[in-house]
Design a protein around this motif. Structure first.
Motif, PDB file in Angstrom:
ATOM      1  N   PRO A  25     -18.144 -48.272  15.724  1.00 19.44           N
ATOM      2  CA  PRO A  25     -18.118 -49.541  16.468  1.00 19.44           C
ATOM      3  C   PRO A  25     -19.179 -50.487  15.953  1.00 19.44           C
ATOM      4  O   PRO A  25     -20.135 -50.082  15.299  1.00 19.44           O
ATOM      5  N   GLN A  26     -19.005 -51.754  16.272  1.00 22.05           N
ATOM      6  CA  GLN A  26     -19.994 -52.770  15.934  1.00 22.05           C
ATOM      7  C   GLN A  26     -20.252 -53.649  17.146  1.00 22.05           C
ATOM      8  O   GLN A  26     -19.316 -54.266  17.651  1.00 22.05           O
ATOM      9  N   PRO A  27     -21.476 -53.732  17.631  1.00 21.95           N
ATOM     10  CA  PRO A  27     -22.629 -52.954  17.140  1.00 21.95           C
ATOM     11  C   PRO A  27     -22.546 -51.503  17.596  1.00 21.95           C
ATOM     12  O   PRO A  27     -21.828 -51.186  18.538  1.00 21.95           O
ATOM     13  N   VAL A  28     -23.313 -50.650  16.926  1.00 22.11           N
ATOM     14  CA  VAL A  28     -23.368 -49.247  17.284  1.00 22.11           C
ATOM     15  C   VAL A  28     -24.680 -48.985  18.026  1.00 22.11           C
ATOM     16  O   VAL A  28     -25.692 -49.634  17.760  1.00 22.11           O
ATOM     17  N   PRO A  30     -27.955 -46.657  19.271  1.00 22.36           N
ATOM     18  CA  PRO A  30     -28.785 -45.542  18.801  1.00 22.36           C
ATOM     19  C   PRO A  30     -28.311 -44.228  19.413  1.00 22.36           C
ATOM     20  O   PRO A  30     -27.975 -44.164  20.600  1.00 22.36           O
ATOM     21  N   GLY A  31     -28.268 -43.195  18.586  1.00 20.04           N
ATOM     22  CA  GLY A  31     -27.771 -41.911  19.046  1.00 20.04           C
ATOM     23  C   GLY A  31     -26.265 -41.780  18.988  1.00 20.04           C
ATOM     24  O   GLY A  31     -25.722 -40.711  19.275  1.00 20.04           O
ATOM     25  N   GLY A  32     -25.564 -42.852  18.605  1.00 18.26           N
ATOM     26  CA  GLY A  32     -24.107 -42.835  18.558  1.00 18.26           C
ATOM     27  C   GLY A  32     -23.586 -42.484  17.170  1.00 18.26           C
ATOM     28  O   GLY A  32     -24.334 -42.194  16.229  1.00 18.26           O
ATOM     29  N   ASP A  33     -22.264 -42.520  17.055  1.00 15.61           N
ATOM     30  CA  ASP A  33     -21.590 -42.221  15.782  1.00 15.61           C
ATOM     31  C   ASP A  33     -20.976 -43.494  15.205  1.00 15.61           C
ATOM     32  O   ASP A  33     -20.547 -44.380  15.945  1.00 15.61           O
ATOM     33  N   LEU A  34     -20.910 -43.538  13.878  1.00 12.74           N
ATOM     34  CA  LEU A  34     -20.369 -44.688  13.157  1.00 12.74           C
ATOM     35  C   LEU A  34     -19.294 -44.204  12.191  1.00 12.74           C
ATOM     36  O   LEU A  34     -19.471 -43.181  11.516  1.00 12.74           O
ATOM     37  N   VAL A 111     -24.790 -53.243   8.881  1.00 14.60           N
ATOM     38  CA  VAL A 111     -24.375 -52.612  10.140  1.00 14.60           C
ATOM     39  C   VAL A 111     -25.338 -53.035  11.237  1.00 14.60           C
ATOM     40  O   VAL A 111     -26.566 -52.951  11.082  1.00 14.60           O
ATOM     41  N   SER A 112     -24.770 -53.504  12.331  1.00 11.13           N
ATOM     42  CA  SER A 112     -25.571 -53.950  13.466  1.00 11.13           C
ATOM     43  C   SER A 112     -25.802 -52.785  14.431  1.00 11.13           C
ATOM     44  O   SER A 112     -24.857 -52.149  14.897  1.00 11.13           O
ATOM     45  N   VAL A 113     -27.069 -52.534  14.701  1.00 13.61           N
ATOM     46  CA  VAL A 113     -27.458 -51.522  15.687  1.00 13.61           C
ATOM     47  C   VAL A 113     -28.038 -52.249  16.891  1.00 13.61           C
ATOM     48  O   VAL A 113     -28.970 -53.056  16.756  1.00 13.61           O
ATOM     49  N   SER A 114     -27.446 -52.006  18.027  1.00 13.65           N
ATOM     50  CA  SER A 114     -27.929 -52.643  19.258  1.00 13.65           C
ATOM     51  C   SER A 114     -28.490 -51.577  20.175  1.00 13.65           C
ATOM     52  O   SER A 114     -27.754 -50.760  20.742  1.00 13.65           O
TER      53      SER A 114
END
Length: 325
Positions: A25-28, A30-34, A111-114
């Motif tokens: 997903p975007q944004p992803v 922290p601790g998640g999967d991409l 890649v955007s990390v939110s």
């Protein structure tokens, strides 16, 4: 032959084309999967062996993919490779690059990390608050999360502690691991007795995407004994009753009352009169209680005497003294 070989080498180097079809997903968080889907296309006129190279750095880790790193592609053929990555739970909000390479071709995927903000409150221990008296409560508003918190509102919700100048303070924004200090001016209720109390706070804020968060937290306050001694009246009479008589024992009664907001301890009174110093130990006097300090004197002459009564006592704030003439 040499020129032909060089042309083949140049074609081979530039024969692969990279298309990033999907990053989700975007944004992803922290601790998640991409998940990334990358299409490799052989734009040359002959079959080619393609080497796919996904270069990742913090906060990403490549877990696996659905294709080997090397595979053969016929001319003008393409193959989509799906990459499965994880994001470090400690990652802060931001834009991070992932590099896709094959042969002499490369592309960069941003890649955007939110991150998710998490606001908590800290305060130094307040151990000397007294009922009906104003005290300052400095509160540290700290973001221990991984995303920026915006429009932070901290509201006092305790009925026993009145906030002066408004019960809500606002902080515009606080980044990850950052903190701000706000100060509440408070007055404790005059009904409170000595002991520990919790001041309740409500916290609300937004993240970068506009999602709202709310929580409740309490901060402890120690209410201490704050006694206040008042001399209600002073009476003098002959020890046997009636008017004082020169040369005869006289009883002086000083009535003392605790009009403060806590208990009084180690209370002791003394009277100084005509060179005499007589003491009376009263001990403890609780809130709103009164007690007499009784002195026995003998004054030799019939005249008007100026006497002084001093009372010392202690409470949680220290030692105090009251003098009456």
């Amino acid at each position: 032959m040499i020129i032909f070989a060089m042309l083949l080498m140049i074609v081979s180097v530039h024969a692969a084309k990279i298309d990033v079809n999907d990053v989700s997903p975007q944004p992803v968080s922290p601790g998640g999967d991409l998940t990334m889907r990358v299409a490799y296309t052989n734009v040359g006129s002959t079959s080619e062996r393609i080497t796919s190279n996904l270069s990742v750095e913090y906060p990403f880790t490549l877990k696996t993919s659905d294709s080997p790193t090397q595979f053969d592609l016929c001319a003008l053929c393409s193959r989509t490779v799906t990459y499965f990555l994880s994001v470090e739970s400690s990652a802060q909000s931001g834009i991070y690059p992932i590099f896709v390479k094959t042969g002499g071709t490369s592309t960069t995927v941003d890649v955007s990390v939110s991150g998710r903000p998490n606001i908590v409150l800290f305060s130094d221990l307040i151990t000397n608050a007294t009922p009906s008296e104003r005290f300052d409560m400095p509160v540290t508003v700290k973001n221990i999360g991984t995303g920026t918190a915006r429009e932070i509102k901290v509201t006092s919700r305790s009925a026993d502690f009145v906030t002066l100048g408004g019960s809500t303070v606002v902080v515009d924004s606080t980044g990850p691991k950052e903190s701000d200090i706000v100060v509440f001016q408070m007055v404790a209720s005059n009904k409170l007795v000595a002991g520990g109390y919790n001041v309740q706070f409500e916290i609300s804020y937004l993240d970068d995407l506009g999602a709202s968060y709310s929580s409740n937290q309490s901060i402890g306050v120690q209410i201490v004994n704050s006694g206040l001694l008042s001399v209600q009246n002073i009476k003098a009479a002959a020890s046997t009753g009636g008017q004082p008589i020169a040369g005869a024992p006289i009883t002086v009664v000083v009535r003392l009352q605790n009009v403060g907001h806590g208990d009084i301890d180690y209370m002791e009174s003394s009277i100084q009169c005509d060179g005499q110093n007589v003491k009376a130990f009263l001990g403890q006097l609780k809130r709103d209680e009164d007690a007499p300090a009784v002195f026995e004197l003998t004054l030799p002459q019939g005249k008007r005497y100026q006497c002084s009564v001093e009372t010392t006592y202690t409470d949680d704030l220290g030692q105090h003294s009251v003098t009456s003439n």
